[in-house]
Design a protein around this motif. Structure first.
Motif, PDB file in Angstrom:
ATOM      1  N   GLY A 176       0.773  -1.217   0.063  1.00 41.56           N
ATOM      2  CA  GLY A 176      -0.016  -0.150  -0.006  1.00 41.56           C
ATOM      3  C   GLY A 176       0.774   1.288  -0.023  1.00 41.56           C
ATOM      4  O   GLY A 176       2.010   1.397   0.151  1.00 41.56           O
ATOM      5  N   GLY A 177       0.071   2.442  -0.177  1.00 37.42           N
ATOM      6  CA  GLY A 177       0.615   3.446  -0.438  1.00 37.42           C
ATOM      7  C   GLY A 177       1.548   4.214   0.740  1.00 37.42           C
ATOM      8  O   GLY A 177       2.535   5.007   0.895  1.00 37.42           O
ATOM      9  N   LEU A 178       1.078   3.780   2.136  1.00 35.23           N
ATOM     10  CA  LEU A 178       1.706   4.215   3.261  1.00 35.23           C
ATOM     11  C   LEU A 178       3.234   3.878   3.160  1.00 35.23           C
ATOM     12  O   LEU A 178       4.120   4.719   3.439  1.00 35.23           O
ATOM     13  N   TYR A 179       3.436   2.899   2.518  1.00 39.50           N
ATOM     14  CA  TYR A 179       5.058   2.325   2.571  1.00 39.50           C
ATOM     15  C   TYR A 179       5.817   2.966   1.533  1.00 39.50           C
ATOM     16  O   TYR A 179       6.868   3.095   1.548  1.00 39.50           O
ATOM     17  N   GLY A 221       5.304   6.150   1.006  1.00 37.42           N
ATOM     18  CA  GLY A 221       5.617   7.469   1.834  1.00 37.42           C
ATOM     19  C   GLY A 221       6.929   7.048   2.762  1.00 37.42           C
ATOM     20  O   GLY A 221       7.558   8.071   2.901  1.00 37.42           O
ATOM     21  N   LEU A 222       6.696   6.145   3.318  1.00 36.84           N
ATOM     22  CA  LEU A 222       7.748   5.796   4.339  1.00 36.84           C
ATOM     23  C   LEU A 222       8.996   5.635   3.324  1.00 36.84           C
ATOM     24  O   LEU A 222      10.134   6.378   3.933  1.00 36.84           O
ATOM     25  N   ASN A 238      -4.766   3.308   2.398  1.00 35.84           N
ATOM     26  CA  ASN A 238      -3.563   2.725   1.960  1.00 35.84           C
ATOM     27  C   ASN A 238      -3.477   1.708   0.852  1.00 35.84           C
ATOM     28  O   ASN A 238      -2.593   1.616   0.235  1.00 35.84           O
ATOM     29  N   THR A 263      -4.053   3.138  -3.296  1.00 36.47           N
ATOM     30  CA  THR A 263      -3.039   3.327  -4.391  1.00 36.47           C
ATOM     31  C   THR A 263      -2.730   2.310  -5.330  1.00 36.47           C
ATOM     32  O   THR A 263      -2.274   2.378  -6.304  1.00 36.47           O
ATOM     33  N   LYS A 264      -3.152   1.148  -4.860  1.00 33.74           N
ATOM     34  CA  LYS A 264      -2.797  -0.196  -5.809  1.00 33.74           C
ATOM     35  C   LYS A 264      -3.816  -0.146  -6.959  1.00 33.74           C
ATOM     36  O   LYS A 264      -3.530  -0.873  -7.918  1.00 33.74           O
ATOM     37  N   PHE A 278       0.912  11.707   0.467  1.00 30.80           N
ATOM     38  CA  PHE A 278       2.059  10.965   1.111  1.00 30.80           C
ATOM     39  C   PHE A 278       1.603   9.510   0.622  1.00 30.80           C
ATOM     40  O   PHE A 278       2.556   8.754   0.588  1.00 30.80           O
ATOM     41  N   MET A 279       0.708   9.088   0.739  1.00 29.08           N
ATOM     42  CA  MET A 279       0.083   7.668   0.551  1.00 29.08           C
ATOM     43  C   MET A 279      -0.070   7.467  -0.967  1.00 29.08           C
ATOM     44  O   MET A 279      -0.560   6.261  -1.530  1.00 29.08           O
ATOM     45  N   GLY A 280       0.430   8.442  -1.886  1.00 29.98           N
ATOM     46  CA  GLY A 280       0.736   8.076  -3.322  1.00 29.98           C
ATOM     47  C   GLY A 280      -0.473   8.340  -3.972  1.00 29.98           C
ATOM     48  O   GLY A 280      -0.517   7.761  -5.169  1.00 29.98           O
TER      49      GLY A 280
END
Lengths: 592, 592
Positions: free
Chosen positions: A190-193, A195-196, B165, B168-169, B213-215
Motif C-alpha cells: 500500500g501507499g503508506l509504505y 510514503g515511508l 492505504n 494506491t494499488k 504521502f500515500m501515493g
C-alpha cells in the motif's frame, strides 16, 4: 543446561546492569543475543527476522530509558526477545531446558517490564496513548516516559492510525518508535509504505510526512542497527514533553544472511536445521490449503471469475503459488483484516467471486465488517477460515472463538467439512450459488479422505454415517475422527450401538433428522473443536430444550489457554474418548 | 399527499433528468431539497446537518457522472437524502404519506443507484477499492468511474485508513471525495483534523498532505457549497485513469441557521418543532444515562480516579455534562471504537478506572480489542453498553448481537440490571473490584425502580422475585416487566404459580439455584432482549441439556430487521405475553 556460561549476558539481570557497559560490551551483547535468538528458534520455532533486526534498538532502549518506570509497549511483541533477555528472562534463551518457560510475546505474568500480553498487531500506539493519558491524569509532573515500539508491518492496521490520530492529544511525553524494516509479514502493501520510503530516501527531511501532518513531532534515524546511533537517538527524545515519532530504519533479519535474504520465510519459523535452513518437520505432501488452491485453479480455467484475498498471511494458505499463476487475481491488503472483508464484499457486488483466506484469531478484527458489510448486504463472499480450533498456541492467538462470532451472523452459512472431498464440494457449491456469503471452516486435524454426501448445500442433509439408537453423536468437522472413536468405545464399553452424524454446518440444522432422532434416541452428544459458549452444541441444546431429549455439549471452556499442550487441554475439557464415554454413561444413568 | 406539486424536483425521476438543467434550475433544486430534508426530519426525525451540507456536492455529482454505470458509494450514507431524491425516490421526501417508504441510508432494495446498505462509518474507500479492482479485473477498458464519498468525521475510523492505504494499488479510475465539513459527529478529534485544517488554510497547496504521502493524486475545492465550482471540480476528475482524492470543504447544516450554529445537536434529530427547534417528544426527566453520570460524579468526589471514554457519541450518554464538569477526565477518541477500547485497557493498567460508553452496534468494531486487549489482559475496564436490544431501527444499526459477541469473552462479566438501582449497584461494584473487565447492559425499556438484592457481584445470587413451582421464568434485564406479565398470565390463564427469577448477568450462572429448580419445576423459560443464537438462553439450555428439565428460549432470530415496528417484531419472535404463555402451555402438554 546453560549453553553459554561464558556469555556477558549472564551478568544481566535487569536493564540497570547494562547501563555501565561500554559500547563494545553492548555490541557483544547484541552478537550474543542474535546467536540465542537463532538457537532457540531452530530448536522450538519462533520469530526470527524481526527479533534479529530490532537488537540494537532494544539494547539502546534499555540503555537510555529506565524500565519499568518508563513504560515500553511492544507492538505485536513478537520482536521482544532481546527485551526479554535484558529483563530477567535470559535463561529462557540460554538454556534449552528453560526455552518453554518464556513465551514468544510480552507477558505481565513473566515480568513487570511487560505491560500487556500482546500478539496481534497495531495496538501499541493506542495502548501507549491510554498509558500516557493515565499518567498525566494521575501525576502531571511525572517524569515517566511512555514508549510504543511499532513496525514490522503493523502500521497498516486501522487501529495504528486511530492511535496516531489520538496521540496528538497527549499533553506530556509519548515516544512512538516506528521500526521501519521495509516489511510487513510479506512485502509491505500500500501507499503508506511508499510514503515511508520517500521519508527514508530524504533522510527524514521530506516535507510530506504523515506524522507531522497529524501534528506529531518527528525524528529520523537511518541506521537503526548501529548501537551508538540508536543510543544518541533515544537520548534525543528521552523526557521530551510532547508526543514524538522516532522513525528508525532497520534491517529485518540483520546478522543472519538467510533471514536478511528471505525475509518472508524467516519472519516466523517452525524448528529448522541451522545448516540447511530446512524445516525439521517436513511439510505434509497433501494439505487442505493445497487442495483449495488446486480447485480454484480448476475453476478459474473453467471460467469462474475468482479473486483470492488475504491480509498479510499468504504463507498460511499456500497463496504464493496462486499469486505466481494469477497475479491479477491475487490481493494481499496487508495487515488490514477490515479492509480484506469490505473490499471482498464490493468485489462480489461487482460480479467477481472473491475467496477470502483468514485466520480465525485475526478475522476477529473484521467482526463489524462481517456483520454490517458482508452479512447485511448478503453479497456472496466465500471465505476459508483456519485455526478455528482448540490447539496449543499462545493465548494471544487463540482461534477457538470463531463459531461464537461467526455462527450468529445472519444470512451466512458457516460450513464445517470433515474431509478434503467434502471441503472441495462445499467450496464448489459456495462458488456456484450467488445467494449468500459462505464461510468454510478448514479442519486443523490431519487431512481425511471421505466422500461428500451432497453437492448442493442450500439445505443441509445430515450425513448419518452410522445408524444406531439410544445415543446420537454429532461430530463437527475436524472432530470427525473423535466421533468415530466415541462410537467405537460406546460399543465396546457400554454395548451401545450409537448413531454417528456429520452435521456439516454450525449455522443451520437439519430439523427433520433432529426430529426423527427423538423416536429411538435418548441422548444427543455434540463434539466441536471450539468453545461451547456460543457454539454449535448450544444450538442443538436449544432445539431440544422443550423436549425430553437429553443433550451433552463438548468443546472448550470460555477461557484463555496459554501454550497449554493439546493433550492437557483435552483432559481439561473432557475431550478424550474415554471421558466422553464416561460422561455419556453418567447422563444415561442419571435420574435428574 | 405531495406537499409541493409545484417543485421542479417533481420532474426528476433519474439523474439523467437534471443533466439538461441550467445552473439556476440546479440551484433551485438545492433549495427545494433543503426544504424537504427539513420537513421530513421535523416530522419523522433523521440526519439534518450532513444532508444540508452535501446538497451541492450531490447535485453536481449526478450532473457530471452517470450513475449507476458510474458507481457512487456513500460513507455512512446518512448524507444520501439528496442522492435519493435525484434517483427516483423523491416521493419519500415530498409526500409525508411516503416518508416511511424510503430509509435514511442507501439501500440496494430501493434503487440500483445504491450499491450497498451502509450505516456505519469509514467503509466507503474499502468498498470502492474492491469495486474498482473488480471492474479492472473484468474489463480493463471499462470507462465506469468509481466514487467514494467519505467525510463528516468518518475518516478517523481505522478502516478508512486501511482503504486509503490500499487505494494506491488501484490501476484505473477511483475518486475519493473527502467531504470535509470540519466535524465528526461531535467536534473532530485528533491530529488528522489539524492536518486537514492546514490543507484547507493553504487552499490545498500545503506540501504536507496525507493523501499524496500515500501515493494518491489530490485536488482541493474550497467552496463545496457552490454548485458551479463543484461541477467544475467533478468534471476535472471524471474519467481520470488513476486514484484521486477530491478534498471538498463544505459547511455542515448549510442553509439552515440553527443547524449551522449547533452542528452537534443537528447531526441527527428526532422529530422537532420547526419554529422553536424543540424536540416534539420531550426527554424523560429520569434516565439511566443521567443516573450513571450522577454516580460517577459522586465517586469522583469520593476519590475514585475515573475517566469517561466514548467514541464520538457523547450525546447518547449525557456525557457533555460530564465533560463540562471534568474536562480532564473526559475522552472522546472520535469515530474509532478500537481506539476507545485499547486506550481504556491501558488506562486501567496504569491505575485509572476507565468507564467506556458504547453503543452495541458500533462496539462490534472493537471485537478483537475486546478479546485480545481487554479480556486477555483482564484489566478492570468498566463499560456501559446501550442499544443491546430488539428495537425498531435501521438494519444497519441493529444492536441485538451484543450478547452473542460479549458473552463469549473470557474473564468478562456482562451484567444485565433490571432497574436503575441495580444498575448503579453493579456500577459501584464494578468500580470497586479490580479483578476483571465488567460490562453493564443498560436497559432500553422505560426506567424501572427496584432495589438491588446484592452489592457484591463476584458471585451471582439469582433474585427469586417470586417463588412458585412447575415453571420458572428467567427475565433478563430490560425484559423484567415482560417476565412479570408472563407470571401474571400463567396464573390467570393456566392457574400456574410460576417462579420469577432475575438472573442479573448473561455470562455466568447461579448453579445452586439452577440445580434446586429441578426439585419442583418442569420447565425453565428464558426471556432476553436480543438474539437467541449465542444468547443467554442457550447457556441455560446447555446447562439443563443432560437433565430432564425442559427449557424454552425467547429472543429474536438470527436475521436483520429493517425498520420493523417493535410490535410486529415481537409478534414475529413470539415475545408477547400471550404467545409466551401459549408456547409454555404447548410444551407442558407435549409428550416429546
Amino acid at each position: 543446561m546453560n549453553l553459554h556460561p561464558d556469555y556477558l549476558l549472564n551478568e544481566v539481570n535487569e536493564p540497570e546492569d547494562i547501563k555501565g557497559m561500554t559500547l563494545q560490551q553492548l555490541q557483544q551483547l547484541a552478537t550474543e543475543m542474535r546467536t540465542l535468538v537463532l538457537e532457540r528458534d531452530e530448536k522450538i520455532g519462533g520469530h526470527v527476522g524481526s527479533n534479529l533486526g530490532a537488537m540494537e534498538l532494544t539494547i539502546a532502549l534499555h540503555y537510555v530509558f529506565d524500565s519499568p518506570h518508563d513504560k515500553v509497549i511492544w507492538d505485536v511483541s513478537h520482536q521482544s526477545y532481546a527485551h526479554k533477555m535484558l529483563t530477567g528472562r535470559k535463561l529462557g534463551f540460554l538454556d534449552p531446558d528453560h526455552y518453554e518457560d518464556v513465551t514468544g510475546y510480552t507477558s505481565p505474568e513473566e515480568s513487570d517490564h511487560d505491560l500487556f500480553e500482546v500478539g496481534h498487531t497495531s495496538t501499541s500506539i493506542a495502548l501507549a496513548v491510554g498509558e500516557a493519558e493515565a499518567r498525566d491524569l494521575q501525576d502531571p509532573q511525572s517524569k515517566d516516559d511512555v514508549i510504543a515500539v511499532i513496525g514490522d508491518g503493523s502500521l497498516s492496521g486501522g487501529l495504528a492510525f486511530e492511535g496516531l490520530n489520538n496521540a496528538t492529544k497527549v499533553k506530556g511525553n509519548l515516544i512512538i518508535v516506528v521500526n521501519d524494516n521495509e516489511m510487513s509479514i510479506d512485502e509491505n502493501q500500500g501507499g503508506l509504505y511508499q510514503g515511508l520510503k520517500d521519508l527514508r530516501a530524504s533522510n527524514g527531511q521530506a516535507a510530506n510526512n504523515i506524522f507531522t501532518f497529524m501534528g506529531l513531532d518527528y525524528r529520523y534515524v537511518e541506521d537503526g542497527n548501529d548501537l551508538a546511533t540508536m543510543i544518541e537517538a533515544f537520548r534525543g527524545v528521552k523526557d521530551v514533553d510532547h508526543p514524538v515519532v522516532l522513525h528508525v530504519h532497520t534491517l529485518k533479519g540483520k546478522g543472519f544472511r538467510p533471514a536478511e535474504e528471505e525475509k518472508m520465510r524467516y519472519h516466523w519459523r517452525s524448528p529448522f536445521d541451522p545448516k540447511t535452513g530446512a524445516d525439521l518437520q517436513p511439510a505434509p505432501k497433501e494439505t487442505y490449503s493445497g487442495a483449495i488452491i488446486d480447485e480454484l485453479e480448476r475453476l478459474i480455467e473453467a471460467g469462474t471469475p475468482i479473486a483470492a484475498i488475504n491480509a498479510a498471511i499468504p504463507g498460511a494458505f499456500d497463496l504464493k503459488r496462486f499469486e505466481k499463476k494469477y497475479p491479477d487475481r491475487y490481493f494481499d491488503v496487508g495487515i488490514a483484516e477490515q479492509m480484506s472483508v469490505s473490499s471482498a464484499v464490493a468485489m462480489a457486488q461487482a460480479g467477481i467471486r472473491p475467496v477470502l483466506f483468514e485466520n480465525s484469531t485475526f478475522l476477529q478484527r473484521a467482526y463489524d465488517q462481517l456483520i454490517h458489510d458482508m452479512a447485511l448486504n448478503g453479497e456472496p463472499v466465500v471465505m476459508i477460515v483456519r485455526n478455528g480450533s482448540i490447539k496449543e498456541n499462545s493465548a494471544t492467538h487463540q482461534g477457538s472463538f470463531d463459531i461464537a462470532y461467526l455462527s450468529s451472523l445472519p444470512n451466512v452459512d458457516y460450513l464445517a467439512p470433515t474431509s478434503v472431498e467434502e471441503l472441495i464440494s462445499m467450496l464448489d457449491w459456495a462458488l456456484t450459488q450467488a445467494e449468500n456469503p459462505v464461510i468454510i471452516r478448514q479442519p486443523e486435524q490431519k487431512l481425511l479422505h471421505r466422500p461428500a454426501t451432497q453437492d448442493n448445500y442450500d439445505t443441509i442433509d445430515y450425513e448419518i454415517a452410522h445408524q444406531g439408537s439410544e445415543v446420537a453423536i454429532m461430530a463437527v468437522g475436524g472432530f470427525w475422527e473423535l466421533g468415530e472413536e466415541v462410537l467405537a468405545q460406546l460399543k465396546s464399553k457400554l454395548n451401545i450401538d450409537a448413531t454417528l452424524i456429520n452435521p456439516k454446518t454450525v449455522t443451520n440444522i437439519d430439523q427433520q433428522d433432529l426430529h426423527y432422532l427423538q423416536e429411538d434416541h435418548d441422548l444427543v452428544v455434540t463434539l466441536e473443536d471450539g468453545m461451547v459458549a456460543g457454539g454449535f452444541g448450544e444450538t442443538i441444546s436449544r432445539y431440544y430444550g422443550p423436549t425430553n431429549m437429553k443433550v451433552l455439549n463438548f468443546g472448550s471452556q470460555r477461557e484463555f489457554a496459554d501454550n497449554v499442550p493439546l493433550d492437557v487441554m483435552y483432559e481439561w475439557y473432557h475431550l478424550t474418548p474415554e471421558q466422553i464415554v464416561d460422561d455419556i454413561e453418567r447422563v444415561l444413568h442419571s435420574s435428574l
